[in-house]
Motif scaffolding. Structure first.
Motif, PDB file in Angstrom:
ATOM      1  N   GLY A 304      -4.651   3.954  -1.096  1.00  0.00           N
ATOM      2  CA  GLY A 304      -3.332   4.279  -0.573  1.00  0.00           C
ATOM      3  C   GLY A 304      -2.429   3.058  -0.570  1.00  0.00           C
ATOM      4  O   GLY A 304      -2.579   2.137  -1.375  1.00  0.00           O
ATOM      5  N   ILE A 305      -1.469   3.048   0.339  1.00  0.00           N
ATOM      6  CA  ILE A 305      -0.622   1.875   0.538  1.00  0.00           C
ATOM      7  C   ILE A 305      -0.692   1.481   2.010  1.00  0.00           C
ATOM      8  O   ILE A 305      -1.073   2.282   2.858  1.00  0.00           O
ATOM      9  CB  ILE A 305       0.831   2.108   0.069  1.00  0.00           C
ATOM     10  N   LYS A 306      -0.317   0.248   2.302  1.00  0.00           N
ATOM     11  CA  LYS A 306      -0.660  -0.344   3.584  1.00  0.00           C
ATOM     12  C   LYS A 306       0.533  -0.381   4.528  1.00  0.00           C
ATOM     13  O   LYS A 306       1.528  -1.076   4.279  1.00  0.00           O
ATOM     14  CB  LYS A 306      -1.201  -1.751   3.379  1.00  0.00           C
ATOM     15  N   GLY A 307       0.421   0.349   5.628  1.00  0.00           N
ATOM     16  CA  GLY A 307       1.505   0.410   6.606  1.00  0.00           C
ATOM     17  C   GLY A 307       1.819  -0.937   7.210  1.00  0.00           C
ATOM     18  O   GLY A 307       2.980  -1.247   7.509  1.00  0.00           O
ATOM     19  N   LYS A 308       0.805  -1.775   7.411  1.00  0.00           N
ATOM     20  CA  LYS A 308       1.034  -3.093   8.013  1.00  0.00           C
ATOM     21  C   LYS A 308       1.938  -3.952   7.133  1.00  0.00           C
ATOM     22  O   LYS A 308       2.752  -4.729   7.636  1.00  0.00           O
ATOM     23  CB  LYS A 308      -0.294  -3.797   8.270  1.00  0.00           C
ATOM     24  N   LEU A 309       1.810  -3.792   5.799  1.00  0.00           N
ATOM     25  CA  LEU A 309       2.632  -4.579   4.889  1.00  0.00           C
ATOM     26  C   LEU A 309       4.060  -4.047   4.846  1.00  0.00           C
ATOM     27  O   LEU A 309       5.017  -4.822   4.752  1.00  0.00           O
ATOM     28  CB  LEU A 309       2.002  -4.585   3.498  1.00  0.00           C
ATOM     29  N   ALA A 310       4.209  -2.737   4.958  1.00  0.00           N
ATOM     30  CA  ALA A 310       5.556  -2.169   5.058  1.00  0.00           C
ATOM     31  C   ALA A 310       6.212  -2.590   6.376  1.00  0.00           C
ATOM     32  O   ALA A 310       7.410  -2.903   6.410  1.00  0.00           O
ATOM     33  CB  ALA A 310       5.497  -0.644   4.954  1.00  0.00           C
ATOM     34  N   ASP A 311       5.429  -2.608   7.456  1.00  0.00           N
ATOM     35  CA  ASP A 311       5.969  -3.073   8.743  1.00  0.00           C
ATOM     36  C   ASP A 311       6.414  -4.527   8.647  1.00  0.00           C
ATOM     37  O   ASP A 311       7.424  -4.924   9.238  1.00  0.00           O
ATOM     38  CB  ASP A 311       4.919  -2.931   9.844  1.00  0.00           C
ATOM     39  N   GLY A 312       5.637  -5.339   7.916  1.00  0.00           N
ATOM     40  CA  GLY A 312       6.023  -6.720   7.716  1.00  0.00           C
ATOM     41  C   GLY A 312       7.383  -6.830   7.037  1.00  0.00           C
ATOM     42  O   GLY A 312       8.239  -7.616   7.458  1.00  0.00           O
ATOM     43  N   MET A 313       7.592  -6.037   6.010  1.00  0.00           N
ATOM     44  CA  MET A 313       8.895  -6.042   5.326  1.00  0.00           C
ATOM     45  C   MET A 313      10.003  -5.598   6.264  1.00  0.00           C
ATOM     46  O   MET A 313      11.103  -6.149   6.274  1.00  0.00           O
ATOM     47  CB  MET A 313       8.850  -5.122   4.101  1.00  0.00           C
ATOM     48  N   LEU A 314       9.705  -4.582   7.071  1.00  0.00           N
ATOM     49  CA  LEU A 314      10.694  -4.041   7.994  1.00  0.00           C
ATOM     50  C   LEU A 314      11.101  -5.084   9.038  1.00  0.00           C
ATOM     51  O   LEU A 314      12.240  -5.079   9.515  1.00  0.00           O
ATOM     52  CB  LEU A 314      10.121  -2.804   8.677  1.00  0.00           C
ATOM     53  N   CYS A 315      10.175  -5.994   9.366  1.00  0.00           N
ATOM     54  CA  CYS A 315      10.439  -7.027  10.377  1.00  0.00           C
ATOM     55  C   CYS A 315      10.828  -8.363   9.756  1.00  0.00           C
ATOM     56  O   CYS A 315      11.051  -9.338  10.488  1.00  0.00           O
ATOM     57  CB  CYS A 315       9.202  -7.225  11.247  1.00  0.00           C
ATOM     58  N   GLY A 316      10.871  -8.422   8.439  1.00  0.00           N
ATOM     59  CA  GLY A 316      11.183  -9.691   7.793  1.00  0.00           C
ATOM     60  C   GLY A 316      10.062 -10.695   7.899  1.00  0.00           C
ATOM     61  O   GLY A 316      10.305 -11.906   7.923  1.00  0.00           O
ATOM     62  N   THR A 317       8.809 -10.209   7.922  1.00  0.00           N
ATOM     63  CA  THR A 317       7.645 -11.081   8.030  1.00  0.00           C
ATOM     64  C   THR A 317       6.913 -11.110   6.699  1.00  0.00           C
ATOM     65  O   THR A 317       6.281 -10.112   6.325  1.00  0.00           O
ATOM     66  CB  THR A 317       6.687 -10.589   9.133  1.00  0.00           C
ATOM     67  N   PRO A 318       6.970 -12.207   5.947  1.00  0.00           N
ATOM     68  CA  PRO A 318       6.257 -12.281   4.672  1.00  0.00           C
ATOM     69  C   PRO A 318       4.751 -12.119   4.861  1.00  0.00           C
ATOM     70  O   PRO A 318       4.202 -12.416   5.932  1.00  0.00           O
ATOM     71  CB  PRO A 318       6.609 -13.684   4.159  1.00  0.00           C
TER      72      PRO A 318
END
Length: 430
Positions: A304-318
């Motif tokens: 699948g794809i990773k929600g934690k990485l999408a959350d990182g993008m949403l928060c501006g966290t590389p």
């Protein structure tokens, strides 16, 4: 439930959605919100126990109903509800309830939310176990990340889980796939007709507030439900392989690990002297993500794809991740962070990005652009609704074109029906 002309949807959940505990729960809520914007009337039923972080569906106007496995009470329930669309959350729910839905509501559109391909995830987990058995001191896991899709097919094809999962995809009218890589695997190697699949990735709205700047952030963060096997493996790899290398270079650095349902084996790893902090569940995952400078997600297997990485993008966290972590998440766009395959390379990447303000800011902007281009709720929500409506309009021909699915329903549903009726009769005699 008072609008007779509204589309009626029944969702049969493997679990009650917990959007603050797992990406799967978050994705389910995004799907439900897409339906609610259409004025559809939704009932959510599940045979699972209610978890401590369950979403308040009732507050959204969604009816909640407990349902039972192997019990004919479901037949009366769904016959009275008369849904236009039934969405099975994970293939196990289609196996359990699909034959009942078809018998009681034959004209209802049957939709499968796969979340990710469990058979792919499990096959990759077995490959990792085999690799570690042969290479117990391995640092580089590149060989695990390199296989082409044909190799993944060979890995999965003989497993019972793949046969069950892909049979469920055939038996449903539409299956929602969160990863376009998995669509490619299914269509090109398992020969699943593209007409049975719909790409439905994570659906997010763009961030409206300014990101927390580099100077106001500190430390590393890792987050994920501990019940999810890839997340637990990630914690162990960080503890034993990656984090000691980072601490050698950044002696004052801290790693904060958040996750729902933290088991004793995880809390036993908590070691402040090493900067390794097991923090249990985060009530607001986006808040803790926004305060971190780097999201660590060194996944050695998964799907699948990773929600934690999408959350990182949403928060501006590389983020620092592996090819498995980034799989299916980009389409030629630059990754909002760095991708590496070995413990040494991941640690080097984490230290470099943590200290380089310019590279960090560029990665942050890459995340913003990637979310807007690939994960826009305003694009994927309407596309999902349009696909389901089109399928409903052409349902008879759509099913005629899927003879394999019809054949599988005929044979499996008969055996499943008799087994369920036997279990129900046995339970009555207790």
């Amino acid at each position: 439930m008072n609008n007779p002309s509204a589309t009626r949807v029944l969702v049969i959940g493997y679990v009650w959605p917990e959007p603050r505990s797992s990406a799967a729960g978050g994705h389910m809520m995004q799907i439900l919100e897409s339906f609610l914007t259409q004025g559809w009337e939704i009932t959510f039923g599940s045979p699972a126990a209610i978890g401590e972080h369950k979403a308040d569906l009732g507050a959204l106007g969604i009816r909640e109903c407990a349902i039972e496995l192997n019990n004919s009470s479901f037949d009366e329930f769904i016959r009275e509800l008369a849904p236009d669309i039934v969405l099975f959350d994970r293939f196990m729910m289609e196996e359990q309830f699909g034959w009942r839905v078809e018998k009681q509501c034959p004209d209802a559109l049957r939709v499968l939310e796969t979340s990710d391909l469990q058979s792919l995830r499990d096959a990759r987990q077995q490959r990792l176990k085999d690799y570690l058995k042969d290479h117990p001191a391995a640092d580089d896991f590149g060989p695990l990340f390199a296989p082409a899709l044909d190799a993944e097919f060979q890995l999965m094809a003989d497993t019972d889980l793949a046969k069950r999962e892909i049979a469920a995809i055939y038996r449903c009218d539409i299956s929602l796939m969160i990863s376009d890589v998995e669509i490619q695997l299914l269509t090109e190697h398992f020969k699943v007709p593209a007409a049975l699949l719909h790409w439905c990735p994570l659906m997010v709205a763009p961030a409206t507030e300014a990101f927390v700047p580099y100077e106001d952030r500190a430390h590393f963060l890792s987050i994920g439900n501990f019940r999810h096997a890839p997340n637990w493996d990630t914690v162990l790899w960080m503890k034993n392989g990656i984090w000691p290398l980072i601490r050698q270079r950044l002696p004052g650095a801290q790693l904060h690990i958040y996750g729902a349902y933290t088991p004793p084996k995880a809390t036993a790893l908590h070691n402040p002297a090493q900067g390794f902090h097991v923090m249990n569940w985060a009530e607001d995952a986006l808040q803790v993500m926004s305060g971190a400078r780097i999201c660590l997600a060194p996944l050695r297997f998964g799907a699948g794809i990773k929600g934690k990485l999408a959350d990182g993008m949403l928060c501006g966290t590389p983020s620092i991740t592996t090819p498995i972590g980034a799989e299916g998440m980009t389409d030629e766009q630059p990754w909002p962070g760095l991708i590496a395959q070995s413990a040494t390379a991941l640690a080097d990447a984490a230290v470099a990005l943590y200290q380089d303000r310019q590279a960090w800011t560029e990665a942050q902007e890459h995340g913003r652009l990637l979310l807007a281009q690939r994960y826009s709720a305003s694009l994927h929500g309407p596309a999902l609704v349009e696909r389901l409506q089109h399928c409903r309009d052409e349902l008879a021909q759509h099913r005629r074109n899927n003879f394999t699915g019809s054949m599988l329903r005929h044979h499996l549903h008969k055996s499943t029906q008799y087994m369920a009726q036997w279990i129900e009769a046995k339970n009555r005699t207790r």
